[in-house]
Write a protein that holds these residues in place. Structure first.
Motif, PDB file in Angstrom:
ATOM      1  N   GLN A  84       0.828  -1.203   0.000  1.00  0.00           N
ATOM      2  CA  GLN A  84       0.000   0.000   0.000  1.00  0.00           C
ATOM      3  C   GLN A  84       0.865   1.256   0.000  1.00  0.00           C
ATOM      4  OE1 GLN A  84      -3.111   0.380  -0.446  1.00  0.00           O
ATOM      5  NE2 GLN A  84      -3.378   2.544   0.070  1.00  0.00           N
ATOM      6  N   PHE A  85       1.933   1.246   0.797  1.00  0.00           N
ATOM      7  CA  PHE A  85       2.835   2.393   0.866  1.00  0.00           C
ATOM      8  C   PHE A  85       3.496   2.658  -0.489  1.00  0.00           C
ATOM      9  CE2 PHE A  85       7.394   3.497   1.292  1.00  0.00           C
ATOM     10  CZ  PHE A  85       7.253   4.819   1.646  1.00  0.00           C
ATOM     11  N   MET A  86       4.008   1.598  -1.133  1.00  0.00           N
ATOM     12  CA  MET A  86       4.678   1.768  -2.416  1.00  0.00           C
ATOM     13  C   MET A  86       3.713   2.231  -3.496  1.00  0.00           C
ATOM     14  SD  MET A  86       7.843   1.333  -1.857  1.00  0.00           S
ATOM     15  CE  MET A  86       8.442   1.316  -3.553  1.00  0.00           C
ATOM     16  N   ASN A  87       2.479   1.755  -3.448  1.00  0.00           N
ATOM     17  CA  ASN A  87       1.492   2.190  -4.435  1.00  0.00           C
ATOM     18  C   ASN A  87       1.139   3.664  -4.263  1.00  0.00           C
ATOM     19  OD1 ASN A  87       1.399  -0.336  -5.567  1.00  0.00           O
ATOM     20  ND2 ASN A  87      -0.474  -0.970  -4.528  1.00  0.00           N
ATOM     21  N   VAL A  88       0.996   4.093  -3.012  1.00  0.00           N
ATOM     22  CA  VAL A  88       0.746   5.515  -2.752  1.00  0.00           C
ATOM     23  C   VAL A  88       1.939   6.345  -3.226  1.00  0.00           C
ATOM     24  CG1 VAL A  88       0.461   7.257  -0.947  1.00  0.00           C
ATOM     25  CG2 VAL A  88      -0.842   5.130  -0.840  1.00  0.00           C
ATOM     26  N   LEU A  89       3.145   5.858  -2.957  1.00  0.00           N
ATOM     27  CA  LEU A  89       4.357   6.564  -3.379  1.00  0.00           C
ATOM     28  C   LEU A  89       4.394   6.713  -4.900  1.00  0.00           C
ATOM     29  CD1 LEU A  89       7.057   7.757  -2.373  1.00  0.00           C
ATOM     30  CD2 LEU A  89       8.076   5.501  -2.755  1.00  0.00           C
ATOM     31  N   SER A  90       3.990   5.665  -5.626  1.00  0.00           N
ATOM     32  CA  SER A  90       4.035   5.713  -7.084  1.00  0.00           C
ATOM     33  C   SER A  90       3.075   6.748  -7.643  1.00  0.00           C
ATOM     34  CB  SER A  90       3.705   4.334  -7.673  1.00  0.00           C
ATOM     35  OG  SER A  90       2.307   4.062  -7.598  1.00  0.00           O
ATOM     36  N   ARG A  91       2.003   7.042  -6.894  1.00  0.00           N
ATOM     37  CA  ARG A  91       1.030   8.032  -7.366  1.00  0.00           C
ATOM     38  C   ARG A  91       1.392   9.454  -6.913  1.00  0.00           C
ATOM     39  NH1 ARG A  91      -2.323   3.859  -5.518  1.00  0.00           N
ATOM     40  NH2 ARG A  91      -3.005   5.097  -3.717  1.00  0.00           N
ATOM     41  N   ARG A  92       2.567   9.589  -6.329  1.00  0.00           N
ATOM     42  CA  ARG A  92       3.048  10.908  -5.904  1.00  0.00           C
ATOM     43  C   ARG A  92       4.355  11.247  -6.612  1.00  0.00           C
ATOM     44  NH1 ARG A  92      -1.343  10.641  -4.558  1.00  0.00           N
ATOM     45  NH2 ARG A  92      -2.342  11.193  -2.587  1.00  0.00           N
ATOM     46  N   ILE A  93       4.443  10.899  -7.884  1.00  0.00           N
ATOM     47  CA  ILE A  93       5.632  11.218  -8.664  1.00  0.00           C
ATOM     48  C   ILE A  93       5.740  12.738  -8.817  1.00  0.00           C
ATOM     49  CG2 ILE A  93       6.688  11.073 -10.954  1.00  0.00           C
ATOM     50  CD1 ILE A  93       5.455   8.297 -11.224  1.00  0.00           C
ATOM     51  N   LYS A  94       6.873  13.295  -8.408  1.00  0.00           N
ATOM     52  CA  LYS A  94       7.137  14.726  -8.550  1.00  0.00           C
ATOM     53  C   LYS A  94       8.611  14.879  -8.905  1.00  0.00           C
ATOM     54  CE  LYS A  94       5.307  17.643  -5.619  1.00  0.00           C
ATOM     55  NZ  LYS A  94       4.891  18.321  -4.367  1.00  0.00           N
ATOM     56  N   VAL A  95       8.890  15.213 -10.146  1.00  0.00           N
ATOM     57  CA  VAL A  95      10.269  15.292 -10.632  1.00  0.00           C
ATOM     58  C   VAL A  95      10.574  16.733 -11.021  1.00  0.00           C
ATOM     59  CG1 VAL A  95      11.964  14.380 -12.257  1.00  0.00           C
ATOM     60  CG2 VAL A  95      10.039  12.938 -11.532  1.00  0.00           C
ATOM     61  N   GLU A  96      11.682  17.244 -10.516  1.00  0.00           N
ATOM     62  CA  GLU A  96      12.094  18.601 -10.866  1.00  0.00           C
ATOM     63  C   GLU A  96      12.956  18.592 -12.125  1.00  0.00           C
ATOM     64  OE1 GLU A  96      13.784  20.614  -7.536  1.00  0.00           O
ATOM     65  OE2 GLU A  96      11.936  20.500  -6.334  1.00  0.00           O
ATOM     66  N   LYS A  97      13.197  19.761 -12.655  1.00  0.00           N
ATOM     67  CA  LYS A  97      13.840  19.924 -13.962  1.00  0.00           C
ATOM     68  C   LYS A  97      15.185  19.208 -14.062  1.00  0.00           C
ATOM     69  CE  LYS A  97      15.443  23.585 -17.096  1.00  0.00           C
ATOM     70  NZ  LYS A  97      15.547  25.045 -17.284  1.00  0.00           N
ATOM     71  N   ASP A  98      16.064  19.441 -13.090  1.00  0.00           N
ATOM     72  CA  ASP A  98      17.408  18.864 -13.164  1.00  0.00           C
ATOM     73  C   ASP A  98      17.387  17.345 -13.082  1.00  0.00           C
ATOM     74  OD1 ASP A  98      18.466  21.367 -13.427  1.00  0.00           O
ATOM     75  OD2 ASP A  98      19.049  21.570 -11.318  1.00  0.00           O
ATOM     76  N   ASP A  99      16.364  16.789 -12.442  1.00  0.00           N
ATOM     77  CA  ASP A  99      16.255  15.343 -12.326  1.00  0.00           C
ATOM     78  C   ASP A  99      15.559  14.727 -13.534  1.00  0.00           C
ATOM     79  OD1 ASP A  99      17.439  15.225  -9.728  1.00  0.00           O
ATOM     80  OD2 ASP A  99      15.563  15.986  -8.894  1.00  0.00           O
ATOM     81  N   LEU A 100      14.729  15.500 -14.219  1.00  0.00           N
ATOM     82  CA  LEU A 100      14.025  14.964 -15.388  1.00  0.00           C
ATOM     83  C   LEU A 100      14.936  14.874 -16.604  1.00  0.00           C
ATOM     84  CD1 LEU A 100      11.325  14.052 -16.665  1.00  0.00           C
ATOM     85  CD2 LEU A 100      10.973  16.438 -17.353  1.00  0.00           C
ATOM     86  N   LYS A 101      15.840  15.828 -16.764  1.00  0.00           N
ATOM     87  CA  LYS A 101      16.660  15.893 -17.974  1.00  0.00           C
ATOM     88  C   LYS A 101      17.408  14.589 -18.251  1.00  0.00           C
ATOM     89  CE  LYS A 101      20.012  18.824 -20.417  1.00  0.00           C
ATOM     90  NZ  LYS A 101      21.033  17.806 -20.730  1.00  0.00           N
ATOM     91  N   PRO A 102      18.128  13.994 -17.277  1.00  0.00           N
ATOM     92  CA  PRO A 102      18.808  12.728 -17.596  1.00  0.00           C
ATOM     93  C   PRO A 102      17.848  11.591 -17.917  1.00  0.00           C
ATOM     94  CG  PRO A 102      18.994  13.268 -15.246  1.00  0.00           C
ATOM     95  CD  PRO A 102      18.448  14.474 -15.929  1.00  0.00           C
ATOM     96  N   LEU A 103      16.644  11.627 -17.345  1.00  0.00           N
ATOM     97  CA  LEU A 103      15.655  10.595 -17.666  1.00  0.00           C
ATOM     98  C   LEU A 103      15.216  10.707 -19.125  1.00  0.00           C
ATOM     99  CD1 LEU A 103      13.373  10.694 -14.476  1.00  0.00           C
ATOM    100  CD2 LEU A 103      15.200   9.085 -14.997  1.00  0.00           C
ATOM    101  N   VAL A 104      15.015  11.941 -19.595  1.00  0.00           N
ATOM    102  CA  VAL A 104      14.606  12.150 -20.981  1.00  0.00           C
ATOM    103  C   VAL A 104      15.750  11.790 -21.927  1.00  0.00           C
ATOM    104  CG1 VAL A 104      13.820  13.841 -22.684  1.00  0.00           C
ATOM    105  CG2 VAL A 104      12.936  13.929 -20.349  1.00  0.00           C
ATOM    106  N   GLU A 105      16.966  12.163 -21.577  1.00  0.00           N
ATOM    107  CA  GLU A 105      18.121  11.815 -22.413  1.00  0.00           C
ATOM    108  C   GLU A 105      18.207  10.306 -22.617  1.00  0.00           C
ATOM    109  OE1 GLU A 105      21.862  13.385 -21.196  1.00  0.00           O
ATOM    110  OE2 GLU A 105      21.069  15.387 -20.784  1.00  0.00           O
TER     111      GLU A 105
END
Length: 369
Positions: A84-105
């Protein structure tokens, strides 16, 4: 002899692509959510590869918790609470700009790898799977495969395939040879990246030899008991829905795979003058008048029909086609583009109703007689 991949070009392209995407999104936002990522770019595959990486990080976090030797994670109460905890965590995805860039790359690099070498990509996926859970791994990740998925989807839940990775690798290679003519071309798939930054395939593949690739380096949601990642099947946009190959029970000495899906084509270019004469001489009740941007003017039923009948179920290709036509200056230029990119690439039967309705919309956009 092998194709020489320009990894420096891909690395530079992926970095510039990610920078443009992040600058656009974070111009007025501080962070991005999971729902935002699903529609971040016009390339569904790039978006879902970002989600796939988040899913992998989510699983790694769960594994770290379970590795703690001081608590009994086999206890049913602990297991249920942790889930239940992990499922709630998955629905609270919040990524800031500097962390998103390497994911998109990384997502862009993986998308290019998949578009240009589906066999190599899916074999690398099998190689990453635990030896005893290859089928489970593919089944769990199939929701993230948006391009060339028929090269691997036939293997999922296939009786007779056990834990031998070699069998999976050989089956992927053999099946690709059967279905490759019915898959979208790499040019069309990579064209969906062009809304952010055009990809130069010639700069990426420096020589034309037998392909052997290496994998590149790599809004609030209503509360439910499932994870965000489990909802990907429901959230995904309309995708290519091609009937999976019918595979006989595997006989490993002489495996039998699906017959390729052939698409009819009359092989004829569209003639702008003929089309203008035809449309000008006919009366279309309820369809008079000039329309604006095609990318914003299609009705839901039209978008669904064109996606299914003309663009192999790939909504990315339709979106890119509409935007490309919107950029044309004249009807003649638009029809020339349709001939070059779609009539032959997708083997359109140009006399069919879906094609004619698509052409009529182009005619109405430019209001030419």
């Amino acid at each position: 002899m092998t194709i020489q991949i320009n990894s420096n070009y891909l690395e530079k392209y992926a970095s510039e692509y990610a920078s443009i995407v992040c600058e656009r999104f974070f111009s007025n936002k501080k962070y991005i959510t999971g729902q935002d990522i699903i529609k971040l770019t016009s390339s569904t595959q790039v978006n879902f590869f970002v989600i796939k990486r988040l899913f992998e990080l989510w699983q790694e976090e769960l594994a770290k918790l379970k590795s703690n030797p001081y608590f009994d994670y086999r206890d049913i109460a602990v297991h249920d609470a942790l889930t239940q905890f992990m499922n709630v965590l998955s629905r609270r995805i919040k990524v800031e700009k500097d962390d998103l860039k390497p994911l998109v790359e990384a997502a862009v690099s993986q998308a290019v790898f998949l578009a240009t070498d589906p066999v190599g990509y899916y074999q690398s996926e099998v190689s990453k799977a635990p030896d005893s859970k290859i089928n489970d791994y593919l089944k769990e990740n199939k929701k993230y495969y948006k391009w060339h998925d028929r090269a691997v989807s036939f293997l999922i839940d296939k009786a007779g395939f056990g834990h031998d990775k070699g069998e999976y690798l050989r089956a992927i290679s053999a099946n690709y040879q059967v279905v490759k003519d019915s898959l979208e071309s790499e040019n069309l798939l990579l064209a969906t990246l062009g809304d952010v930054k055009a990809f130069n395939l010639d700069a990426y593949l420096e020589k034309e030899n037998e392909p052997t690739f290496s994998a590149p380096e790599t809004k609030p949601v209503q509360e439910t008991s499932s994870s965000f990642f489990d909802q990907m099947e429901e959230e995904k946009p309309v995708e290519r829905k091609v009937e999976e190959p019918k595979v006989e029970e595997p006989v490993y000495k002489e495996p039998v795979y699906a017959e390729p899906v052939s698409k009819p084509s009359n092989g004829a270019d569209l003639n702008p003058s003929t089309l203008k004469s035809r449309f000008a001489s006919q009366s279309y009740k309820g369809m008079k008048g000039v329309i604006g941007e095609l990318s914003e003017s299609l009705a839901i039923n039209q978008r669904f029909m064109f996606t299914k009948e003309l663009f192999d179920g790939n909504s990315d290709l339709l979106t890119h086609a509409l935007k490309s036509i919107d950029d044309c200056r004249t009807f003649n230029e638009a029809i020339q583009l349709v001939n070059q990119r779609y009539v032959h690439e997708l083997n359109w039967e140009t006399d069919t109703e879906p094609v004619q309705e698509f052409l009529l919309l182009i005619y109405r956009k430019f209001d030419e007689v």
